[in-house]
Design an enzyme around this catalytic site. Sequence first.
Site, PDB file in Angstrom:
ATOM      1  N   MET A   1       0.147   0.856  -4.935  1.00  0.00           N
ATOM      2  CA  MET A   1       1.245   1.008  -3.796  1.00  0.00           C
ATOM      3  C   MET A   1       1.419  -0.643  -3.491  1.00  0.00           C
ATOM      4  O   MET A   1       0.485  -1.134  -3.016  1.00  0.00           O
ATOM      5  CB  MET A   1       0.903   1.820  -2.719  1.00  0.00           C
ATOM      6  N   PRO A 158       7.193   4.410  -8.490  1.00  0.00           N
ATOM      7  CA  PRO A 158       6.301   3.672  -7.721  1.00  0.00           C
ATOM      8  C   PRO A 158       6.679   3.539  -6.451  1.00  0.00           C
ATOM      9  O   PRO A 158       7.637   3.404  -6.084  1.00  0.00           O
ATOM     10  CB  PRO A 158       6.033   2.466  -8.578  1.00  0.00           C
ATOM     11  N   CYS A 159       5.598   3.602  -5.628  1.00  0.00           N
ATOM     12  CA  CYS A 159       5.692   3.351  -4.029  1.00  0.00           C
ATOM     13  C   CYS A 159       6.448   2.026  -3.621  1.00  0.00           C
ATOM     14  O   CYS A 159       5.940   0.850  -4.155  1.00  0.00           O
ATOM     15  CB  CYS A 159       4.317   3.390  -3.242  1.00  0.00           C
ATOM     16  N   PRO A 160       7.542   2.030  -2.972  1.00  0.00           N
ATOM     17  CA  PRO A 160       8.257   0.691  -2.729  1.00  0.00           C
ATOM     18  C   PRO A 160       7.789  -0.079  -1.721  1.00  0.00           C
ATOM     19  O   PRO A 160       6.820   0.097  -1.032  1.00  0.00           O
ATOM     20  CB  PRO A 160       9.740   1.375  -2.260  1.00  0.00           C
ATOM     21  N   MET A 204       4.816   4.320   6.007  1.00  0.00           N
ATOM     22  CA  MET A 204       5.179   3.038   5.766  1.00  0.00           C
ATOM     23  C   MET A 204       6.340   2.733   6.705  1.00  0.00           C
ATOM     24  O   MET A 204       7.295   3.436   6.812  1.00  0.00           O
ATOM     25  CB  MET A 204       5.741   2.731   4.502  1.00  0.00           C
TER      26      MET A 204
END
Length: 417
Positions: A1, A158-160, A204
Amino acid sequence: MTHNLKREFVSSLSISPKEIKEILFKKIKEENDIVKHTITPKDIEKENEIFKNLHFDKNKINIVSLFSGAGGLDLGVEIAGFSAKYGEEKAYSSIKDKKIYDKLRKDSPTNFVYSNDMFEAANLTYKANFPRTVTKLAQNIQKISKFPNSNLMLGGFPCPGFSAAGPRLLDDPRNFLYIHYIRGLIQSQPEFFVAENVKGLMTMGKGEVLKQITEDFSASGYEVSPHLVNSRDYGVPQLRERVFIIGVRKDIVEKYNFIYSPPKATHGKDKLPFVTLHDAISDLPLNPDDVFDSSYSSMYMSRNRKKSWNEQSFTIQASGRQAPQHPAGEPMLHIEKDLWKFQGDFNRRLSVRECARIQTFPDWFKFSAGEKKNVQKNNLLNEQYKQIGNAVPVILAEKMVRPILEFLYEHQDILNQ
């Protein structure tokens, strides 16, 4: 991440839905133009050839899978198709018995058209376990100019990252894979999409990152809802919290009044008992050959890594070095803050097959270690640990996606449009 916790995320709540859509489609056009100007004539020729040979079935649920990895989510979706057509009991028997699985697959309601991932070993695993009719690509998604049509798109982007630099996530260059996932979605126009991501996505930027992701997917034509679930609540012997982002195309919502709701937990208090490590792996040999064997870092020894037989595993990570301890032997001893130590004479990491069992992969599902030669055993094993740890637990995927497969199976008219 990938993200920078030291920088404050700036919300864009003042931007209207119309402005969001304009920004999104402007960015998508820019990315499409970049792709067109960077791919070579040879790439275009290859892509056209691929599209000529895609295997669609108008009587089945056609599926496109991006960031597919070894195929945990895909296998769960396929078994969800079995559940929709044959019922859960028969579908789940296919996990235990390859002959039953092969028989059900011959008349499966799902058809995997296209899959893409850049991880070589995972692609080999996918090819070995999924139908040969799937077109399997190992290509940078940034260089794909067009994506096939589908009824269902899968893919845990994928996690930004996020920063204070721009008003939208799409303005952050670290989010190129997120942008290209939306680009693929807009081209493919499936009735549904399913994306899985880490729990951290929920918090987030104090929740604003996920809110903006939801807005952007909504702007591309979908009703979007995120759902945080724990794998153990659905029969997986593992404490693993993940976010499922579910999208339903807006015309489907309007025409059929379909609103996605996650299934109720099947295991826990007043339900079926949680599946334990004893249930999952106690029949496997105590001294197998497929164990990552090396020293332990101070980070590894900074917390407890060993669950007991009657508990669920810690989260299986995408690394052999970070694999949890096998439950046999004595528990780890807490010495002081950030320091634990082993006790007794049986302490080892979980094996590849044990991790696969905990991720609810069938025993007949084989993992490739890649085609590299003269590679150390630990490195070969790590190729398999990585695939398993990155995967969505098969049974969790089946439970979460089954409502969508049941709907599509019942509405054959959608498939023929």
